[in-house]
Design an enzyme around this catalytic site. Sequence first.
Site, PDB file in Angstrom:
ATOM      1  N   HIS A 207       0.855  -1.198   0.000  1.00  0.00           N
ATOM      2  CA  HIS A 207       0.000   0.000   0.000  1.00  0.00           C
ATOM      3  C   HIS A 207       0.888   1.244   0.000  1.00  0.00           C
ATOM      4  O   HIS A 207       1.830   1.330   0.777  1.00  0.00           O
ATOM      5  CB  HIS A 207      -0.880  -0.017   1.260  1.00  0.00           C
ATOM      6  CG  HIS A 207      -1.939   1.033   1.263  1.00  0.00           C
ATOM      7  ND1 HIS A 207      -1.670   2.355   1.516  1.00  0.00           N
ATOM      8  CD2 HIS A 207      -3.274   0.951   1.021  1.00  0.00           C
ATOM      9  CE1 HIS A 207      -2.799   3.043   1.452  1.00  0.00           C
ATOM     10  NE2 HIS A 207      -3.784   2.219   1.146  1.00  0.00           N
ATOM     11  N   CYS A 245      -3.597   2.430  -4.595  1.00  0.00           N
ATOM     12  CA  CYS A 245      -4.551   3.243  -3.835  1.00  0.00           C
ATOM     13  C   CYS A 245      -4.587   4.637  -4.453  1.00  0.00           C
ATOM     14  O   CYS A 245      -3.649   5.425  -4.291  1.00  0.00           O
ATOM     15  CB  CYS A 245      -4.155   3.301  -2.358  1.00  0.00           C
ATOM     16  SG  CYS A 245      -5.285   4.331  -1.405  1.00  0.00           S
ATOM     17  N   HIS A 272      -7.576   0.078  -4.326  1.00  0.00           N
ATOM     18  CA  HIS A 272      -8.437   0.937  -3.500  1.00  0.00           C
ATOM     19  C   HIS A 272      -8.756   2.131  -4.388  1.00  0.00           C
ATOM     20  O   HIS A 272      -7.829   2.851  -4.774  1.00  0.00           O
ATOM     21  CB  HIS A 272      -7.678   1.496  -2.295  1.00  0.00           C
ATOM     22  CG  HIS A 272      -7.296   0.488  -1.260  1.00  0.00           C
ATOM     23  ND1 HIS A 272      -6.538   0.840  -0.155  1.00  0.00           N
ATOM     24  CD2 HIS A 272      -7.572  -0.829  -1.135  1.00  0.00           C
ATOM     25  CE1 HIS A 272      -6.361  -0.231   0.602  1.00  0.00           C
ATOM     26  NE2 HIS A 272      -6.972  -1.259   0.033  1.00  0.00           N
ATOM     27  N   ASP A 317     -13.028   3.120  -1.465  1.00  0.00           N
ATOM     28  CA  ASP A 317     -12.223   3.405  -0.275  1.00  0.00           C
ATOM     29  C   ASP A 317     -12.981   4.390   0.595  1.00  0.00           C
ATOM     30  O   ASP A 317     -14.208   4.426   0.542  1.00  0.00           O
ATOM     31  CB  ASP A 317     -10.855   3.896  -0.745  1.00  0.00           C
ATOM     32  CG  ASP A 317      -9.768   3.669   0.271  1.00  0.00           C
ATOM     33  OD1 ASP A 317     -10.029   3.042   1.305  1.00  0.00           O
ATOM     34  OD2 ASP A 317      -8.642   4.136   0.038  1.00  0.00           O
ATOM     35  N   HIS A 318     -12.263   5.184   1.352  1.00  0.00           N
ATOM     36  CA  HIS A 318     -12.927   6.090   2.300  1.00  0.00           C
ATOM     37  C   HIS A 318     -14.110   6.802   1.658  1.00  0.00           C
ATOM     38  O   HIS A 318     -13.986   7.380   0.580  1.00  0.00           O
ATOM     39  CB  HIS A 318     -11.958   7.169   2.790  1.00  0.00           C
ATOM     40  CG  HIS A 318     -10.706   6.610   3.352  1.00  0.00           C
ATOM     41  ND1 HIS A 318      -9.622   7.381   3.647  1.00  0.00           N
ATOM     42  CD2 HIS A 318     -10.361   5.340   3.677  1.00  0.00           C
ATOM     43  CE1 HIS A 318      -8.662   6.620   4.119  1.00  0.00           C
ATOM     44  NE2 HIS A 318      -9.087   5.377   4.147  1.00  0.00           N
ATOM     45  N   TYR A 331     -15.434   4.726   6.715  1.00  0.00           N
ATOM     46  CA  TYR A 331     -15.908   3.388   6.349  1.00  0.00           C
ATOM     47  C   TYR A 331     -17.384   3.147   6.670  1.00  0.00           C
ATOM     48  O   TYR A 331     -17.759   2.076   7.121  1.00  0.00           O
ATOM     49  CB  TYR A 331     -15.024   2.315   6.977  1.00  0.00           C
ATOM     50  CG  TYR A 331     -13.663   2.238   6.318  1.00  0.00           C
ATOM     51  CD1 TYR A 331     -13.482   1.506   5.152  1.00  0.00           C
ATOM     52  CD2 TYR A 331     -12.566   2.916   6.839  1.00  0.00           C
ATOM     53  CE1 TYR A 331     -12.253   1.446   4.527  1.00  0.00           C
ATOM     54  CE2 TYR A 331     -11.318   2.870   6.218  1.00  0.00           C
ATOM     55  CZ  TYR A 331     -11.179   2.127   5.065  1.00  0.00           C
ATOM     56  OH  TYR A 331      -9.961   2.060   4.437  1.00  0.00           O
TER      57      TYR A 331
HETATM   58  C1  DNO Z   1      -6.750   3.268   5.564  1.00  0.00           C
HETATM   59  C2  DNO Z   1      -6.134   2.144   4.891  1.00  0.00           C
HETATM   60  C3  DNO Z   1      -4.731   1.834   5.393  1.00  0.00           C
HETATM   61  C4  DNO Z   1      -4.272   0.513   4.808  1.00  0.00           C
HETATM   62  C5  DNO Z   1      -2.892   0.107   5.227  1.00  0.00           C
HETATM   63  C6  DNO Z   1      -2.443  -1.102   4.462  1.00  0.00           C
HETATM   64  O1  DNO Z   1      -7.936   3.427   5.520  1.00  0.00           O
HETATM   65  O2  DNO Z   1      -6.152   2.281   3.509  1.00  0.00           O
HETATM   66  O3  DNO Z   1      -4.730   1.769   6.791  1.00  0.00           O
HETATM   67  O4  DNO Z   1      -5.159  -0.485   5.220  1.00  0.00           O
HETATM   68  O5  DNO Z   1      -1.981   1.129   5.030  1.00  0.00           O
HETATM   69  O6  DNO Z   1      -1.480  -1.786   5.173  1.00  0.00           O
END
Ligand code: DNO
Length: 354
Positions: A207, A245, A272, A317-318, A331
């Site tokens: 990530h 991401c 993501h 994602d978020h 989330y």
């Molecule tokens: C946040 C996530 C990160 C991710 C880590 C992967 O929302 O995208 O915490 O899970 O960095 O190890």
Amino acid sequence: MKMTMRWFGPGFDPVTLDKIRQVPGVKGVITTLYGKQPGDEWKSEELFALKKQVEDSGLVIAGIESVNIHDSIKTAGAQRDMYIERYINTLKVISQAGINLVCYNFMAVFDWTRSDLAKIRPDGAAVMAYDHKLVEEINPDNMFNVMQEKAGGCLLPGWEPERMARIKELFKMYHDIDEETLFKNLEYFLKAIIPECEKLKIKMGMHPDDPGWSVFGLPRIMKNKENLLRLVNMVDNPCNGVTLCSGSLGTNPDNDIPDIIRSLKGRIHFAHVRNVKHNAPGDFEESAHLSSDGSLDMYSIMKALCDIGFDGPLRPDHGRQIWGEVSVPGYGLYDRAIGLSYLSGLWEAINKGK
Ligand code: DNO
């Protein structure tokens, strides 16, 4: 592409498996064994129980996010070989459970960082935001408390309270670690685990750093295309890949995400996908997934993933907090479900237009 959603586990995540199952197109969840500290060895009965629970609800575990890496590995501490061995043992348990994707990161001390977990936008939605000046004004030793306070005591993914209780010690561990040293330590780790991953058929997805620049003077090595290419070439094995991401890479407007995606063909194992809105240099807020709500061109991102033949799990994602929902910051169910449907629509249109 396999559409998934992140699930924070039984008894904790208000977004339950039965709700996730009703989001059109979702077949799998991304989860982990919560409560594990970096360096803990996983037990197969624990993972099998989680797997059963997910499968009983009609879904599958499409990937593990995350198996976090002990600081001794990141800092080349005296016990790194022992922790690498434990990491490999955990990968064996994951493989036994039939899971073939592990997302991880190599960030020093802090995982993702924000200055605000609920910035109110003009339409009343709350989003996570980052103002570099505000972050730099925070005493780093107190960063965890500040984030916890903003989160109202809620769990922050990637911020294990037990680790954060040792924050001063953690800063000390990274005192002599510059970016080059962190890269070397990453290489040592990958050279040890990737041959095992090959045997276990596990794909590792690194990530990127979030935000994509140094925070509190700590080294950050997964910020851009150059860094990610260095990662995949460092151990040139398909198991050594990336979690693309868009929101993390997208913090820096200089990152051309479709170009990064194309340059990583065959090595993106997980995606993501979310949008982010640039307010000023080093200053951004999260937005709805829709292109017009933020600064990223989501069509071009999905198109690039489609063009390289991406066939791994993808998750929204978020999201924003809307309609009065209370959830883990970023989330909630509602905005992630809206974002997911939008991404599914883009994907369908891109594929049909080919
Ligand atoms: C946040 C996530 C990160 C991710 C880590 C992967 O929302 O995208 O915490 O899970 O960095 O190890």
